[in-house]
Design a protein around this motif. Structure first.
Motif, PDB file in Angstrom:
ATOM      1  N   GLU A 173       0.781  -1.302   0.031  1.00  0.00           N
ATOM      2  CA  GLU A 173       0.003   0.125   0.100  1.00  0.00           C
ATOM      3  C   GLU A 173       0.943   1.178   0.030  1.00  0.00           C
ATOM      4  O   GLU A 173       0.591   2.190  -0.752  1.00  0.00           O
ATOM      5  CB  GLU A 173      -0.912   0.001   1.101  1.00  0.00           C
ATOM      6  N   LEU A 174       1.955   1.158   0.821  1.00  0.00           N
ATOM      7  CA  LEU A 174       2.906   2.437   0.809  1.00  0.00           C
ATOM      8  C   LEU A 174       3.381   2.562  -0.566  1.00  0.00           C
ATOM      9  O   LEU A 174       3.557   3.593  -0.791  1.00  0.00           O
ATOM     10  CB  LEU A 174       3.854   2.320   1.858  1.00  0.00           C
ATOM     11  N   LYS A 177       1.188   4.276  -2.804  1.00  0.00           N
ATOM     12  CA  LYS A 177       1.113   5.561  -2.168  1.00  0.00           C
ATOM     13  C   LYS A 177       1.988   6.545  -2.957  1.00  0.00           C
ATOM     14  O   LYS A 177       2.066   7.812  -3.153  1.00  0.00           O
ATOM     15  CB  LYS A 177       0.937   5.971  -0.794  1.00  0.00           C
ATOM     16  N   VAL A 291      18.069   8.141   7.466  1.00  0.00           N
ATOM     17  CA  VAL A 291      17.744   8.385   6.118  1.00  0.00           C
ATOM     18  C   VAL A 291      16.215   8.951   5.755  1.00  0.00           C
ATOM     19  O   VAL A 291      16.297   9.410   4.758  1.00  0.00           O
ATOM     20  CB  VAL A 291      17.943   6.644   5.312  1.00  0.00           C
ATOM     21  N   ASN A 292      15.374   8.639   6.612  1.00  0.00           N
ATOM     22  CA  ASN A 292      13.888   9.125   6.358  1.00  0.00           C
ATOM     23  C   ASN A 292      13.986  10.840   6.392  1.00  0.00           C
ATOM     24  O   ASN A 292      13.181  11.406   5.739  1.00  0.00           O
ATOM     25  CB  ASN A 292      13.090   8.792   7.686  1.00  0.00           C
ATOM     26  N   GLU A 293      15.231  11.417   6.715  1.00  0.00           N
ATOM     27  CA  GLU A 293      15.191  12.910   6.816  1.00  0.00           C
ATOM     28  C   GLU A 293      15.656  13.289   5.262  1.00  0.00           C
ATOM     29  O   GLU A 293      15.419  14.559   4.904  1.00  0.00           O
ATOM     30  CB  GLU A 293      16.298  13.455   7.508  1.00  0.00           C
ATOM     31  N   ALA A 297      13.403  10.106   0.211  1.00  0.00           N
ATOM     32  CA  ALA A 297      13.673   8.810   0.674  1.00  0.00           C
ATOM     33  C   ALA A 297      12.646   8.460   1.801  1.00  0.00           C
ATOM     34  O   ALA A 297      12.397   9.382   2.718  1.00  0.00           O
ATOM     35  CB  ALA A 297      14.957   8.535   1.211  1.00  0.00           C
ATOM     36  N   PHE A 298      12.007   7.363   1.805  1.00  0.00           N
ATOM     37  CA  PHE A 298      10.794   7.053   2.906  1.00  0.00           C
ATOM     38  C   PHE A 298      11.291   5.535   3.422  1.00  0.00           C
ATOM     39  O   PHE A 298      11.052   4.908   2.791  1.00  0.00           O
ATOM     40  CB  PHE A 298       9.501   6.789   2.006  1.00  0.00           C
ATOM     41  N   VAL A 299      11.328   5.765   4.883  1.00  0.00           N
ATOM     42  CA  VAL A 299      11.891   4.557   5.676  1.00  0.00           C
ATOM     43  C   VAL A 299      10.947   4.273   6.283  1.00  0.00           C
ATOM     44  O   VAL A 299      10.229   5.082   7.219  1.00  0.00           O
ATOM     45  CB  VAL A 299      13.220   5.086   6.406  1.00  0.00           C
ATOM     46  N   TYR A 300      10.413   3.077   6.374  1.00  0.00           N
ATOM     47  CA  TYR A 300       9.417   2.546   6.956  1.00  0.00           C
ATOM     48  C   TYR A 300       9.944   1.174   7.943  1.00  0.00           C
ATOM     49  O   TYR A 300      10.359   0.294   7.095  1.00  0.00           O
ATOM     50  CB  TYR A 300       8.141   1.970   6.466  1.00  0.00           C
ATOM     51  N   ASP A 304       6.427   1.240  12.265  1.00  0.00           N
ATOM     52  CA  ASP A 304       5.688   2.105  11.439  1.00  0.00           C
ATOM     53  C   ASP A 304       4.679   1.327  10.256  1.00  0.00           C
ATOM     54  O   ASP A 304       3.525   1.829  10.368  1.00  0.00           O
ATOM     55  CB  ASP A 304       6.566   2.611  10.566  1.00  0.00           C
ATOM     56  N   VAL A 308       0.551   1.745  10.339  1.00  0.00           N
ATOM     57  CA  VAL A 308      -0.151   1.938   9.160  1.00  0.00           C
ATOM     58  C   VAL A 308      -1.401   0.905   9.139  1.00  0.00           C
ATOM     59  O   VAL A 308      -2.330   1.274   8.915  1.00  0.00           O
ATOM     60  CB  VAL A 308       0.650   1.716   7.801  1.00  0.00           C
ATOM     61  N   ALA A 311      -3.930   2.388  11.493  1.00  0.00           N
ATOM     62  CA  ALA A 311      -4.729   3.526  10.833  1.00  0.00           C
ATOM     63  C   ALA A 311      -5.847   2.848   9.967  1.00  0.00           C
ATOM     64  O   ALA A 311      -7.071   3.368   9.813  1.00  0.00           O
ATOM     65  CB  ALA A 311      -3.843   4.488  10.401  1.00  0.00           C
ATOM     66  N   ASN A 312      -5.330   1.854   9.034  1.00  0.00           N
ATOM     67  CA  ASN A 312      -6.243   1.341   8.247  1.00  0.00           C
ATOM     68  C   ASN A 312      -7.376   0.850   8.954  1.00  0.00           C
ATOM     69  O   ASN A 312      -8.715   0.476   8.344  1.00  0.00           O
ATOM     70  CB  ASN A 312      -5.614   0.434   7.313  1.00  0.00           C
TER      71      ASN A 312
ATOM     72  N   ARG B 154       1.402  15.044   0.775  1.00  0.00           N
ATOM     73  CA  ARG B 154       1.648  13.548   0.688  1.00  0.00           C
ATOM     74  C   ARG B 154       2.841  13.133   1.295  1.00  0.00           C
ATOM     75  O   ARG B 154       3.042  12.327   2.135  1.00  0.00           O
ATOM     76  CB  ARG B 154       1.397  13.111  -0.857  1.00  0.00           C
ATOM     77  N   LEU B 158       3.712  10.916   4.495  1.00  0.00           N
ATOM     78  CA  LEU B 158       4.437   9.744   4.514  1.00  0.00           C
ATOM     79  C   LEU B 158       5.657   9.312   5.131  1.00  0.00           C
ATOM     80  O   LEU B 158       6.059   8.667   5.689  1.00  0.00           O
ATOM     81  CB  LEU B 158       4.964   9.425   2.920  1.00  0.00           C
ATOM     82  N   LYS B 159       6.378  10.952   5.387  1.00  0.00           N
ATOM     83  CA  LYS B 159       7.711  11.001   6.039  1.00  0.00           C
ATOM     84  C   LYS B 159       7.320  10.934   7.687  1.00  0.00           C
ATOM     85  O   LYS B 159       7.773  10.104   8.278  1.00  0.00           O
ATOM     86  CB  LYS B 159       8.421  12.236   5.701  1.00  0.00           C
ATOM     87  N   LYS B 161       4.847   9.838   8.904  1.00  0.00           N
ATOM     88  CA  LYS B 161       4.128   8.492   9.340  1.00  0.00           C
ATOM     89  C   LYS B 161       2.881   8.729  10.112  1.00  0.00           C
ATOM     90  O   LYS B 161       2.178   7.911  10.922  1.00  0.00           O
ATOM     91  CB  LYS B 161       5.215   7.479   9.980  1.00  0.00           C
ATOM     92  N   LEU B 163      -0.567   9.239   9.667  1.00  0.00           N
ATOM     93  CA  LEU B 163      -1.726   9.003   8.424  1.00  0.00           C
ATOM     94  C   LEU B 163      -2.792   9.616   8.782  1.00  0.00           C
ATOM     95  O   LEU B 163      -3.907   8.939   9.196  1.00  0.00           O
ATOM     96  CB  LEU B 163      -1.547   7.500   8.048  1.00  0.00           C
ATOM     97  N   TYR B 167      -4.101  10.909   4.176  1.00  0.00           N
ATOM     98  CA  TYR B 167      -3.386   9.756   3.574  1.00  0.00           C
ATOM     99  C   TYR B 167      -4.319   8.960   2.603  1.00  0.00           C
ATOM    100  O   TYR B 167      -3.943   8.146   1.761  1.00  0.00           O
ATOM    101  CB  TYR B 167      -3.168   8.979   4.751  1.00  0.00           C
ATOM    102  N   PHE B 168      -5.648   8.903   2.737  1.00  0.00           N
ATOM    103  CA  PHE B 168      -6.712   8.223   1.956  1.00  0.00           C
ATOM    104  C   PHE B 168      -7.183   8.914   0.534  1.00  0.00           C
ATOM    105  O   PHE B 168      -7.770   8.605  -0.066  1.00  0.00           O
ATOM    106  CB  PHE B 168      -7.645   7.700   2.818  1.00  0.00           C
ATOM    107  N   PRO B 172      -1.081   9.452  -5.675  1.00  0.00           N
ATOM    108  CA  PRO B 172       0.283   8.818  -5.388  1.00  0.00           C
ATOM    109  C   PRO B 172       1.101   9.971  -5.447  1.00  0.00           C
ATOM    110  O   PRO B 172       1.005  10.969  -6.418  1.00  0.00           O
ATOM    111  CB  PRO B 172       0.395   7.854  -6.294  1.00  0.00           C
ATOM    112  N   LEU B 173       2.377  10.003  -4.844  1.00  0.00           N
ATOM    113  CA  LEU B 173       3.445  11.014  -4.968  1.00  0.00           C
ATOM    114  C   LEU B 173       3.607  11.087  -6.415  1.00  0.00           C
ATOM    115  O   LEU B 173       3.931  12.226  -7.015  1.00  0.00           O
ATOM    116  CB  LEU B 173       4.629  10.538  -4.261  1.00  0.00           C
ATOM    117  N   ARG B 241      10.724  17.737  -2.306  1.00  0.00           N
ATOM    118  CA  ARG B 241      10.144  18.804  -1.396  1.00  0.00           C
ATOM    119  C   ARG B 241      10.627  20.100  -1.791  1.00  0.00           C
ATOM    120  O   ARG B 241       9.892  21.270  -1.693  1.00  0.00           O
ATOM    121  CB  ARG B 241      10.494  18.251  -0.051  1.00  0.00           C
TER     122      ARG B 241
END
Lengths: 423, 278
Positions: A173-174, A177, A291-293, A297-300, A304, A308, A311-312, B154, B158-159, B161, B163, B167-168, B172-173, B241
């Motif tokens: 899902e991520l 997105k 790395v997320n900064e 780059a998106f780090v999960y 995390d 998600v 939340a879902n 978005r 995502l960064k 986290k 949500l 989010y919904f 998409p990015l 960004r």
């Protein structure tokens, strides 16, 4: 048209697994069971759905028959048991409540995992089995088939099934997105493990291709590459592989970071700042959190992903409220459809019935009326017809005018009963 | 009220209705907009078009040579662009991001109704191309702005986290990025053409230091911002960004150039008394 519905069932909420397995009806014996149920005296139609989470029996009995004892006997005979012991686990629903329950089950509102898609397939199967043995060729058949349409509408108009409720799907899902479609994207799997393989499998099913790297042996990577139709890469060629990847799933047992911030920085420059999703399911972690900064780059990490999923789950709860509204709408719509279809034949039947009474009464009095002149005779006939029409006027207006009201189906049935016209 | 005013105000009302209708459908996380929303907007767009045609017939040229008409034409083009982009990408959230400004500016153009000022200069074909292509460029940058805004939200969601609400609902990015780039390469050539046209026209007809006109200076700054965005995007040197933040700044510059400076710019004031040169 006859509608005397009864739904008897147990599910994961009303019964523990021991009771559910005791009441389960094996798939191989299902057709015979439905056929048996539907051909019992008084029962017109029947359907049985039996899965690990629920057993549901629905019947449409003759207007004058009471289905409860019949179904009770059927269950006791089938399972060779005293039903009384299981009584508190069963729910018994009639007419509208039974239809509503069917709609809710098919739309996955009654499922253990709200919105899970399998239950619709199970309803379809139960429907197909019952049809095959000729147990669903009336109103009930139509209702079940409508429940499938309702389920599709719920999927289409709500987001109840669209968000991931497992950790491995959350990764997919991520990725969606970020990338939208995964077609043409490359997944890099570093290290092996059940969860990373599962996530890779889901990602590949969405159209991506995969590269495998193992930090232990090259053979292990090759093995995985064979299983998932991907390519294997040696650990010392990792950087080249990462810069090609759009999604990285890392689950090595390494004690230090496999992807540190400075490596990631070089990586992003090499990718010319196209976004990258880094999923870290290793403990201790493989990817430096900093790395997320970095931009793009998106780090999960595993926590995390859990967040998600959480939340879902809440999201599905909210969507369920919307789905319940759709179900109420569809209930009204179905009832209206069924009752308007019943309307015309009912009116004709009532009129014919009264015509017959009138004619037979004339027949009876024909001897005493023979002395009348044709004029007088006509007047008497007009009088009789006039009385008949005046009496009928109110009921017919009620029948024709109320088609929009939800209780109209009941009124039609009531009229049939009052005037004594059967099916 | 005459016929034109009725058409314009109905268009304003319908845009407002369309905007109001996007709120619940976005709130209820419908991925697409409802038929009612699109219907209201399409009706508004049609009436708006009718208004512009009627204006054009009245003044015998494209209705873009005074602030009010230029604004009106801009919002018409922006709504048209909204439809095209929506049909292509099916992004429901687009309504929520584009329509407020469209509604406000259309309202503004309707409120500022007044006598149009006439100048023989406006009969020049150069000028019409000058203003027309700049307006199209602005519409492109409006889309760039909206795409950048959606991208930023978005991306930060995502960064972090966290949500939350979007989010919904957001695309998409990658889709944001695509829209961003495509609208940028639509806007930039038109803005460039418009500016060049302006230069040609000015050098032929104006005298004095027209290069120092505030609007011209502001346009040059705006143009530079988008040129930088285009170059960094081509080279892949900036992260998403940073580019998005710059695109938002760029659109602020567009609005300032388009609306703000018109109020005190001498040569571009659209106001009769201030226009010193011929």
């Amino acid at each position: 048209m006859n509608m005397n519905l009864l739904l008897v069932g147990i599910n994961h909420r009303t019964a523990p697994v021991e009771v559910r397995e005791r009441m389960n009806i094996q798939e191989s014996r299902l057709a015979a069971a439905v056929s048996d149920l539907a051909h019992r005296e008084g029962i017109l139609e029947g359907m049985i759905m039996s899965t690990c989470n629920r057993v549901e029996l629905v019947t449409n009995a003759r207007e004058d028959a009471e289905a409860t004892p019949i179904v009770r006997t059927f269950l006791a005979e089938y399972h060779h048991c005293e039903l009384a012991a299981f009584e508190p686990h069963f729910y018994w629903l009639r007419q509208r409540d039974a239809v509503r329950h069917l709609f809710r089950v098919a739309s996955s509102l009654d499922s253990m995992i709200l919105g899970e898609p399998q239950v619709l397939g199970q309803v379809k199967e139960a429907y197909a089995t019952a049809r095959k043995v000729g147990a669903l060729n009336g109103v009930l058949g139509e209702i079940v088939s409508h429940s499938l349409a309702v389920a599709r509408r719920v999927r289409r108009e709500t987001a109840i099934g669209s968000s991931a409720v497992s950790v491995s799907y959350a990764a997919v899902e991520l990725a969606k997105k970020i990338f939208g479609s995964l077609r043409g994207k490359t997944i890099l799997v570093i290290g092996a493990g059940k969860m990373s393989e599962l996530a890779a499998k889901h990602l590949l099913a969405s159209g991506a291709s995969a590269i495998f790297v193992s930090n232990r042996t090259y053979e292990r990577a090759q093995e995985l590459a064979r299983a998932f139709h991907g390519t294997a890469v040696r650990f010392d060629e990792l950087f080249g592989a990462i810069s090609r990847a759009d999604v990285v799933i890392s689950s090595t047992g390494a004690p230090h970071f496999v992807i540190a911030k400075d490596l990631a920085q070089k990586l992003l420059a090499a990718r010319r700042n196209r976004p990258i999703l880094l999923v870290d399911i290793a403990v201790p972690r493989d990817i430096e959190p900093a790395v997320n900064e970095l931009d793009n780059a998106f780090v999960y990490d595993i926590d995390d992903l859990e967040a998600v999923v959480e939340a879902n789950r809440r999201e599905r709860q909210r969507e369920a409220a919307q789905a319940e509204k759709i179900i109420e709408e569809e209930l009204v719509r179905l009832e209206r459809r069924l009752s308007t279809r019943e309307l015309a034949p009912t009116i004709v039947a009532i009129e014919e019935h009264l015509n017959r009474i009138r004619e037979s009464e004339f027949e009876r009095f024909s001897g005493r009326l023979s002395s009348l002149t044709p004029d007088q005779r006509q007047a008497v006939e007009a009088l009789a017809r006039g009385i008949q029409n005046k009496i009928l006027r109110g009921p017919l207006l009620e029948l024709k005018g109320g088609a929009d009201r939800p209780e109209h189906g009941n009124i039609v049935r009531l009229m049939r009963r009052i005037f004594g016209v059967g099916e | 009220m005459n016929r034109d005013a009725v058409m314009l105000w109905s268009a304003v009302a319908l845009y407002g209705l369309g905007l109001a209708l996007t709120v619940p459908s976005t709130w209820r996380r419908r991925p697409t907009l409802t038929r009612g929303t699109l219907g209201a907007l399409a009706a508004g767009l049609t009436l708006h078009f009718g208004f512009l045609v009627s204006r054009a017939a009245e003044i015998h040229r494209l209705p873009i040579t005074d602030v009010r008409s230029a604004l009106s034409s801009f919002t018409f083009l922006a709504t048209l662009a909204f439809f095209l982009v929506y049909l292509r990408y099916r992004i429901g959230a687009l309504g929520l991001f584009m329509l407020p400004l469209v509604f406000l500016l259309t309202l503004l153009s309707a409120l500022r109704a007044g006598k149009t000022f006439e100048s023989p200069a406006f009969r020049s074909g150069w000028l019409v191309v000058h203003i027309g292509s700049i307006l199209i460029g602005y519409v492109g940058f409006f889309l760039t702005f909206v795409a950048a805004l959606m991208y930023l939200i978005r991306s930060s969601e995502l960064k972090s986290k966290n949500l939350g609400a979007f989010y919904f609902r957001l695309p998409p990015l990658d889709a944001c990025d695509q829209l961003y780039y495509r609208s940028l390469i639509l806007g930039l050539p038109f803005l460039s053409l418009g500016i060049i046209m302006g230069f040609v026209y000015a050098s032929r007809t104006w005298t004095g230091p027209w290069e120092l006109d505030p609007k011209i200076l502001a346009s040059m700054v705006t143009w530079l911002i988008y040129l930088v965005l285009f170059a960094t995007r081509l080279g892949g040197t900036w992260g998403g960004r940073r580019s998005a933040a710059m695109a938002i700044f760029g659109f602020a510059a567009v609005l300032a150039t388009f609306l703000g400076i018109s109020l005190w710019s001498g040569l571009h004031g659209y106001f009769p008394k201030l226009g010193g040169s011929p």
